[in-house]
Enzyme design. Structure first.
Site, PDB file in Angstrom:
ATOM      1  N   ALA A 176       0.867  -1.176   0.000  1.00 42.01           N
ATOM      2  CA  ALA A 176       0.000   0.000   0.000  1.00 42.01           C
ATOM      3  C   ALA A 176       0.901   1.222   0.000  1.00 42.01           C
ATOM      4  O   ALA A 176       2.059   1.155   0.429  1.00 42.01           O
ATOM      5  CB  ALA A 176      -0.890  -0.019   1.230  1.00 42.01           C
ATOM      6  N   GLY A 199       0.794  -4.988   1.043  1.00 42.45           N
ATOM      7  CA  GLY A 199      -0.423  -5.048   0.233  1.00 42.45           C
ATOM      8  C   GLY A 199      -0.200  -5.738  -1.110  1.00 42.45           C
ATOM      9  O   GLY A 199      -1.145  -6.257  -1.706  1.00 42.45           O
ATOM     10  N   GLU A 231      -0.486  -9.345  -0.372  1.00 44.65           N
ATOM     11  CA  GLU A 231      -1.910  -9.601  -0.114  1.00 44.65           C
ATOM     12  C   GLU A 231      -2.699  -9.645  -1.429  1.00 44.65           C
ATOM     13  O   GLU A 231      -3.585 -10.476  -1.615  1.00 44.65           O
ATOM     14  CB  GLU A 231      -2.456  -8.518   0.823  1.00 44.65           C
ATOM     15  N   GLU A 286       4.871  -4.969   7.299  1.00 41.41           N
ATOM     16  CA  GLU A 286       4.131  -3.912   8.006  1.00 41.41           C
ATOM     17  C   GLU A 286       4.639  -3.686   9.423  1.00 41.41           C
ATOM     18  O   GLU A 286       4.625  -2.559   9.925  1.00 41.41           O
ATOM     19  CB  GLU A 286       2.626  -4.251   8.037  1.00 41.41           C
TER      20      GLU A 286
HETATM   21  N1  CO8 Z   1       4.551   3.141  -0.679  1.00 41.27           N
HETATM   22  C1  CO8 Z   1       4.906   4.316  -1.247  1.00 41.27           C
HETATM   23  N2  CO8 Z   1       6.027   4.472  -2.004  1.00 41.27           N
HETATM   24  C2  CO8 Z   1       6.787   3.378  -2.182  1.00 41.27           C
HETATM   25  C3  CO8 Z   1       6.488   2.130  -1.631  1.00 41.27           C
HETATM   26  C4  CO8 Z   1       5.282   2.034  -0.840  1.00 41.27           C
HETATM   27  N3  CO8 Z   1       4.871   0.893  -0.293  1.00 41.27           N
HETATM   28  N4  CO8 Z   1       7.447   1.255  -1.986  1.00 41.27           N
HETATM   29  C5  CO8 Z   1       8.325   1.943  -2.733  1.00 41.27           C
HETATM   30  N5  CO8 Z   1       7.938   3.217  -2.864  1.00 41.27           N
HETATM   31  C6  CO8 Z   1       8.606   4.294  -3.610  1.00 41.27           C
HETATM   32  C7  CO8 Z   1       9.784   4.863  -2.861  1.00 41.27           C
HETATM   33  O1  CO8 Z   1       9.366   5.818  -1.897  1.00 41.27           O
HETATM   34  C8  CO8 Z   1      10.582   5.465  -4.003  1.00 41.27           C
HETATM   35  O2  CO8 Z   1       9.963   6.662  -4.399  1.00 41.27           O
HETATM   36  P1  CO8 Z   1      10.880   7.992  -4.668  1.00 41.27           P
HETATM   37  O3  CO8 Z   1      11.823   7.557  -5.785  1.00 41.27           O
HETATM   38  O4  CO8 Z   1       9.896   9.031  -5.084  1.00 41.27           O
HETATM   39  O5  CO8 Z   1      11.599   8.265  -3.375  1.00 41.27           O
HETATM   40  C9  CO8 Z   1      10.354   4.467  -5.142  1.00 41.27           C
HETATM   41  O6  CO8 Z   1       9.153   3.766  -4.807  1.00 41.27           O
HETATM   42  C10 CO8 Z   1      11.460   3.462  -5.308  1.00 41.27           C
HETATM   43  O7  CO8 Z   1      11.626   2.794  -4.058  1.00 41.27           O
HETATM   44  P2  CO8 Z   1      13.053   2.688  -3.322  1.00 41.27           P
HETATM   45  O8  CO8 Z   1      13.931   3.838  -3.689  1.00 41.27           O
HETATM   46  O9  CO8 Z   1      12.791   2.472  -1.864  1.00 41.27           O
HETATM   47  O10 CO8 Z   1      13.624   1.353  -3.985  1.00 41.27           O
HETATM   48  P3  CO8 Z   1      14.692   0.344  -3.368  1.00 41.27           P
HETATM   49  O11 CO8 Z   1      15.110  -0.541  -4.477  1.00 41.27           O
HETATM   50  O12 CO8 Z   1      15.742   1.081  -2.610  1.00 41.27           O
HETATM   51  O13 CO8 Z   1      13.858  -0.505  -2.279  1.00 41.27           O
HETATM   52  C11 CO8 Z   1      11.961  -1.747  -1.489  1.00 41.27           C
HETATM   53  C12 CO8 Z   1      12.814  -1.344  -2.696  1.00 41.27           C
HETATM   54  C13 CO8 Z   1      12.762  -2.666  -0.554  1.00 41.27           C
HETATM   55  C14 CO8 Z   1      10.742  -2.497  -2.009  1.00 41.27           C
HETATM   56  C15 CO8 Z   1      11.538  -0.468  -0.725  1.00 41.27           C
HETATM   57  O14 CO8 Z   1      10.967   0.443  -1.631  1.00 41.27           O
HETATM   58  C16 CO8 Z   1      10.524  -0.706   0.359  1.00 41.27           C
HETATM   59  O15 CO8 Z   1      10.857  -1.205   1.434  1.00 41.27           O
HETATM   60  N6  CO8 Z   1       9.225  -0.340   0.105  1.00 41.27           N
HETATM   61  C17 CO8 Z   1       8.204  -0.415   1.078  1.00 41.27           C
HETATM   62  C18 CO8 Z   1       7.739  -1.838   1.298  1.00 41.27           C
HETATM   63  C19 CO8 Z   1       6.694  -1.903   2.368  1.00 41.27           C
HETATM   64  O16 CO8 Z   1       6.940  -1.620   3.519  1.00 41.27           O
HETATM   65  N7  CO8 Z   1       5.458  -2.316   1.986  1.00 41.27           N
HETATM   66  C20 CO8 Z   1       4.371  -2.416   2.902  1.00 41.27           C
HETATM   67  C21 CO8 Z   1       3.592  -1.139   2.904  1.00 41.27           C
HETATM   68  S1  CO8 Z   1       2.313  -1.158   4.126  1.00 41.27           S
HETATM   69  C22 CO8 Z   1       1.131  -2.146   3.446  1.00 41.27           C
HETATM   70  O17 CO8 Z   1       1.243  -2.622   2.343  1.00 41.27           O
HETATM   71  C23 CO8 Z   1      -0.060  -2.356   4.283  1.00 41.27           C
HETATM   72  C24 CO8 Z   1      -1.208  -2.976   3.471  1.00 41.27           C
HETATM   73  C25 CO8 Z   1      -2.501  -2.818   4.172  1.00 41.27           C
HETATM   74  C26 CO8 Z   1      -2.834  -1.369   4.290  1.00 41.27           C
HETATM   75  C27 CO8 Z   1      -4.240  -1.190   4.695  1.00 41.27           C
HETATM   76  C28 CO8 Z   1      -4.646   0.266   4.654  1.00 41.27           C
HETATM   77  C29 CO8 Z   1      -4.307   0.947   3.371  1.00 41.27           C
END
Ligand code: CO8
Length: 260
Positions: free
Chosen positions: A66, A111, A114, A134
């Site tokens: 998400a 997400g 999921e 999460e």
């Molecule tokens: N949300 C928003 N932006 C994201 C997300 C995300 N989940 N994942 C990546 N991005 C964005 C980054 O912010 C970045 O944007 P920008 O270039 O503008 O700064 C771009 O995508 C590229 O990402 P990274 O630079 O971080 O890329 P890396 O190769 O360094 O890392 C990863 C890749 C490991 C996947 C890293 O991006 C990461 O850890 N992402 C988040 C993963 C995460 O925690 N996911 C769970 C989110 S919470 C969730 O899903 C809950 C679901 C239920 C929610 C219910 C209510 C809505």
């Protein structure tokens, strides 16, 4: 209807829906969840569509979760609404009545995992990574992860992945039953196309009967589940496709199913 964050393409009876926010690793913001829900509903209503493939744009992510940037200021009430909207999308997919195949080439996190688990089949590249991270955000899964991961992989694996929040590779996901099949990255497209073609050529009402019996049956007592199965089995006997399938076997030819 044109969407901003989801692209749609048809190849015969196979509809592909692609989450198209590669700069954000296809993170599911509110708009994308709404668009996906609508796109799946359209696919359900369109008789020409027999199979849906769900993919993420680019080569880095299926969906990295998400959209975290939307969440920071949410109240509990707002979070509840967001969780429900995401869960509604997952239920729409799971109960579509047509097979949905997830094509997973990179990160399927939070997400994104999921979303993949709500699909009926998951084909992953050997470079894919899965996880429910999460906990690292001070959150818990909100789009059904605690429930579907437990059903797919058991309580031990669900607790491990949700409590520790670490990523697992595609091979481990396959061993856990989370992934249907893992293939080398350069074989992913062809494998998914082949599986989708096989499903598109199958008898749609029989596919629906299997989906209904397995998915609904898994949530109820066995007597009720068996009743779902009997119902689907009987419905199949009202179809031309059943006569075509059994007739083709006896005549030693390939069946041609019409969906009636
Ligand atoms: N949300 C928003 N932006 C994201 C997300 C995300 N989940 N994942 C990546 N991005 C964005 C980054 O912010 C970045 O944007 P920008 O270039 O503008 O700064 C771009 O995508 C590229 O990402 P990274 O630079 O971080 O890329 P890396 O190769 O360094 O890392 C990863 C890749 C490991 C996947 C890293 O991006 C990461 O850890 N992402 C988040 C993963 C995460 O925690 N996911 C769970 C989110 S919470 C969730 O899903 C809950 C679901 C239920 C929610 C219910 C209510 C809505």
């Amino acid at each position: 209807m044109a969407f901003r964050n989801v692209t749609t393409s048809d190849r015969g009876a196979v509809r592909t829906l692609t989450v198209n926010r590669p700069d954000k690793l296809n993170a599911l913001n509110r708009e994308t969840i709404g668009e996906l829900t609508l796109a799946f509903r359209q696919a359900a209503q369109d008789d020409a569509v027999r199979v849906v493939v769900l993919a993420g744009a680019g080569d880095k992510a299926f969906v990295a979760g998400a959209d975290i940037s939307e969440m920071t200021a949410w109240s509990p009430t707002r979070a509840q609404a967001a969780s429900r909207a995401g869960q509604e999308l997952m239920l729409t997919i799971e109960r579509l009545g047509k097979p949905v195949l997830a094509k997973i080439q990179g990160y399927a996190l939070g997400g994104g995992m999921e979303l993949a688990m709500a699909c009926h089949l998951r084909v992953a590249s050997d470079r894919a990574k899965f996880g429910q991270p999460e906990i690292g955000l001070g959150l818990i899964p909100g789009f059904g992860g605690t429930q579907r991961l437990t059903r797919l992989a058991g309580r031990g694996a669900a607790l491990e992945l949700c409590l520790l929040g670490h990523q697992i590779d595609a091979a481990r996901a396959e061993r856990l039953g989370v992934v249907t099949r893992v293939v080398p990255a350069d074989e992913l497209d062809a494998t998914v196309d082949g599986m989708a073609d096989q499903l598109a050529a199958a008898a749609p009402l029989a596919l629906k009967g299997i989906l209904d019996a397995v998915i609904e049956g898994a949530e109820c007592a066995i007597d009720q589940g068996l009743a779902f199965e009997t119902q689907g089995f009987a419905i199949a006997f009202s179809t031309d496709d059943m006569r075509e399938g059994t007739g083709a076997f006896l005549e030693r030819r390939k069946p041609s199913f019409k969906g009636s």
